[in-house]
Design an enzyme around this catalytic site. Structure first.
Site, PDB file in Angstrom:
ATOM      1  N   ASP A 252      -3.512 -11.431   6.686  1.00 28.63           N
ATOM      2  CA  ASP A 252      -2.949 -11.473   5.329  1.00 28.63           C
ATOM      3  C   ASP A 252      -2.775 -12.933   4.917  1.00 28.63           C
ATOM      4  O   ASP A 252      -2.323 -13.774   5.695  1.00 28.63           O
ATOM      5  CB  ASP A 252      -1.604 -10.740   5.290  1.00 28.63           C
ATOM      6  CG  ASP A 252      -1.168 -10.422   3.870  1.00 28.63           C
ATOM      7  OD1 ASP A 252      -1.140  -9.232   3.509  1.00 28.63           O
ATOM      8  OD2 ASP A 252      -0.848 -11.370   3.116  1.00 28.63           O
TER       9      ASP A 252
ATOM     10  N   ASN B  75       1.603   0.526   1.406  1.00 30.93           N
ATOM     11  CA  ASN B  75       2.387   0.440   0.172  1.00 30.93           C
ATOM     12  C   ASN B  75       1.717   1.315  -0.883  1.00 30.93           C
ATOM     13  O   ASN B  75       0.499   1.263  -1.053  1.00 30.93           O
ATOM     14  CB  ASN B  75       2.445  -1.009  -0.325  1.00 30.93           C
ATOM     15  CG  ASN B  75       3.347  -1.870   0.543  1.00 30.93           C
ATOM     16  OD1 ASN B  75       4.366  -1.397   1.035  1.00 30.93           O
ATOM     17  ND2 ASN B  75       2.977  -3.113   0.737  1.00 30.93           N
TER      18      ASN B  75
ATOM     19  N   HIS C  53      -5.476   0.041   2.290  1.00 27.64           N
ATOM     20  CA  HIS C  53      -5.259  -0.927   3.365  1.00 27.64           C
ATOM     21  C   HIS C  53      -3.974  -0.615   4.108  1.00 27.64           C
ATOM     22  O   HIS C  53      -2.981  -0.226   3.508  1.00 27.64           O
ATOM     23  CB  HIS C  53      -5.222  -2.370   2.834  1.00 27.64           C
ATOM     24  CG  HIS C  53      -4.206  -2.596   1.769  1.00 27.64           C
ATOM     25  ND1 HIS C  53      -4.392  -2.171   0.466  1.00 27.64           N
ATOM     26  CD2 HIS C  53      -2.989  -3.185   1.790  1.00 27.64           C
ATOM     27  CE1 HIS C  53      -3.334  -2.503  -0.256  1.00 27.64           C
ATOM     28  NE2 HIS C  53      -2.463  -3.116   0.522  1.00 27.64           N
ATOM     29  N   MET C  54      -4.048  -0.807   5.404  1.00 32.39           N
ATOM     30  CA  MET C  54      -2.892  -0.640   6.280  1.00 32.39           C
ATOM     31  C   MET C  54      -2.439  -2.032   6.695  1.00 32.39           C
ATOM     32  O   MET C  54      -3.244  -2.842   7.151  1.00 32.39           O
ATOM     33  CB  MET C  54      -3.320   0.169   7.506  1.00 32.39           C
ATOM     34  CG  MET C  54      -2.260   0.350   8.547  1.00 32.39           C
ATOM     35  SD  MET C  54      -3.024   0.937  10.089  1.00 32.39           S
ATOM     36  CE  MET C  54      -3.096   2.669   9.765  1.00 32.39           C
ATOM     37  N   HIS C  55      -1.149  -2.327   6.501  1.00 27.61           N
ATOM     38  CA  HIS C  55      -0.584  -3.578   7.013  1.00 27.61           C
ATOM     39  C   HIS C  55      -0.167  -3.342   8.468  1.00 27.61           C
ATOM     40  O   HIS C  55       0.533  -2.365   8.749  1.00 27.61           O
ATOM     41  CB  HIS C  55       0.682  -3.969   6.252  1.00 27.61           C
ATOM     42  CG  HIS C  55       0.494  -4.289   4.806  1.00 27.61           C
ATOM     43  ND1 HIS C  55       0.575  -5.572   4.314  1.00 27.61           N
ATOM     44  CD2 HIS C  55       0.250  -3.494   3.728  1.00 27.61           C
ATOM     45  CE1 HIS C  55       0.411  -5.552   2.995  1.00 27.61           C
ATOM     46  NE2 HIS C  55       0.217  -4.298   2.615  1.00 27.61           N
TER      47      HIS C  55
HETATM   48  P1  5GP Z   1      -0.112  -4.536  -1.058  1.00 23.89           P
HETATM   49  O1  5GP Z   1       1.142  -5.132  -1.626  1.00 23.89           O
HETATM   50  O2  5GP Z   1      -1.079  -4.119  -2.133  1.00 23.89           O
HETATM   51  O3  5GP Z   1       0.144  -3.470  -0.046  1.00 23.89           O
HETATM   52  O4  5GP Z   1      -0.752  -5.710  -0.191  1.00 23.89           O
HETATM   53  C1  5GP Z   1      -1.729  -6.587  -0.596  1.00 23.89           C
HETATM   54  C2  5GP Z   1      -1.732  -7.705   0.428  1.00 23.89           C
HETATM   55  O5  5GP Z   1      -2.921  -8.459   0.274  1.00 23.89           O
HETATM   56  C3  5GP Z   1      -0.566  -8.689   0.277  1.00 23.89           C
HETATM   57  O6  5GP Z   1       0.199  -8.708   1.484  1.00 23.89           O
HETATM   58  C4  5GP Z   1      -1.247 -10.026  -0.006  1.00 23.89           C
HETATM   59  O7  5GP Z   1      -0.603 -11.113   0.618  1.00 23.89           O
HETATM   60  C5  5GP Z   1      -2.645  -9.802   0.533  1.00 23.89           C
HETATM   61  N1  5GP Z   1      -3.669 -10.568  -0.165  1.00 23.89           N
HETATM   62  C6  5GP Z   1      -3.811 -10.707  -1.512  1.00 23.89           C
HETATM   63  N2  5GP Z   1      -4.886 -11.457  -1.795  1.00 23.89           N
HETATM   64  C7  5GP Z   1      -5.446 -11.799  -0.587  1.00 23.89           C
HETATM   65  C8  5GP Z   1      -6.598 -12.573  -0.238  1.00 23.89           C
HETATM   66  O8  5GP Z   1      -7.338 -13.089  -1.069  1.00 23.89           O
HETATM   67  N3  5GP Z   1      -6.850 -12.712   1.093  1.00 23.89           N
HETATM   68  C9  5GP Z   1      -6.055 -12.145   2.059  1.00 23.89           C
HETATM   69  N4  5GP Z   1      -6.378 -12.365   3.325  1.00 23.89           N
HETATM   70  N5  5GP Z   1      -4.970 -11.407   1.745  1.00 23.89           N
HETATM   71  C10 5GP Z   1      -4.674 -11.232   0.441  1.00 23.89           C
END
Ligand code: 5GP
Ligand code: ZN
Length: 116
Positions: free
Chosen positions: A31, A88, A101-103
């Site tokens: 991330d 999320n 996506h899975m964190h």
């Molecule tokens: P969400 O909030 O949609 O579950 O998570 C999206 C995640 O993607 C966030 O934790 C954010 O930091 C990450 N993210 C956003 N843009 C990029 C990017 O360009 N590259 C990477 N590696 N992560 C990203």
């Protein structure tokens, strides 16, 4: 695949990312704004919108995402100390990206669920 999908572009290599695992159907990368010492995003290579778009035919790739999480936890050295797997969904969860996506988050005490 929507042309403006960030994670499709990352999977295609059009936007750089730090690869953690690369398999036939699943890609994992660090991330860009890590919330913990280990913060990896695990995505299907094929575009799936989010949890609300999951269908029965996505079953295999969902299993592969969880297997990838198990393997990454081991390779990052946090399989025993523990970690959290997060999807999320929607505004109250702060979802910003609409490619499934899975964190995988770990490497420190994360607090109990709902601890904010
Ligand atoms: P969400 O909030 O949609 O579950 O998570 C999206 C995640 O993607 C966030 O934790 C954010 O930091 C990450 N993210 C956003 N843009 C990029 C990017 O360009 N590259 C990477 N590696 N992560 C990203
Ligand atoms: Zn996508």
């Amino acid at each position: 695949m929507p042309d403006d999908c960030l994670f499709c572009k990352i999977v295609a290599g059009e936007i750089p990312s730090t690869s953690v695992l690369d398999r036939a159907s699943v890609y994992a990368f660090r991330d860009i704004a890590p919330a913990a010492p280990v913060h990896v995003l695990i995505v299907p290579k094929r575009h799936i919108g989010d949890v609300r778009d999951v269908r029965s035919e996505d079953g295999e790739v969902l299993v592969e995402m969880h297997q990838a999480a198990n393997d990454i936890a081991a390779s990052e050295g946090i399989a025993e100390s523990g970690y959290r797997l997060i999807f999320n969904v929607g505004p109250d969860a702060g979802q910003t990206d609409f490619h499934l996506h899975m964190h995988l988050v770990g490497g420190k005490w994360l607090g109990g669920v709902g601890s904010g």
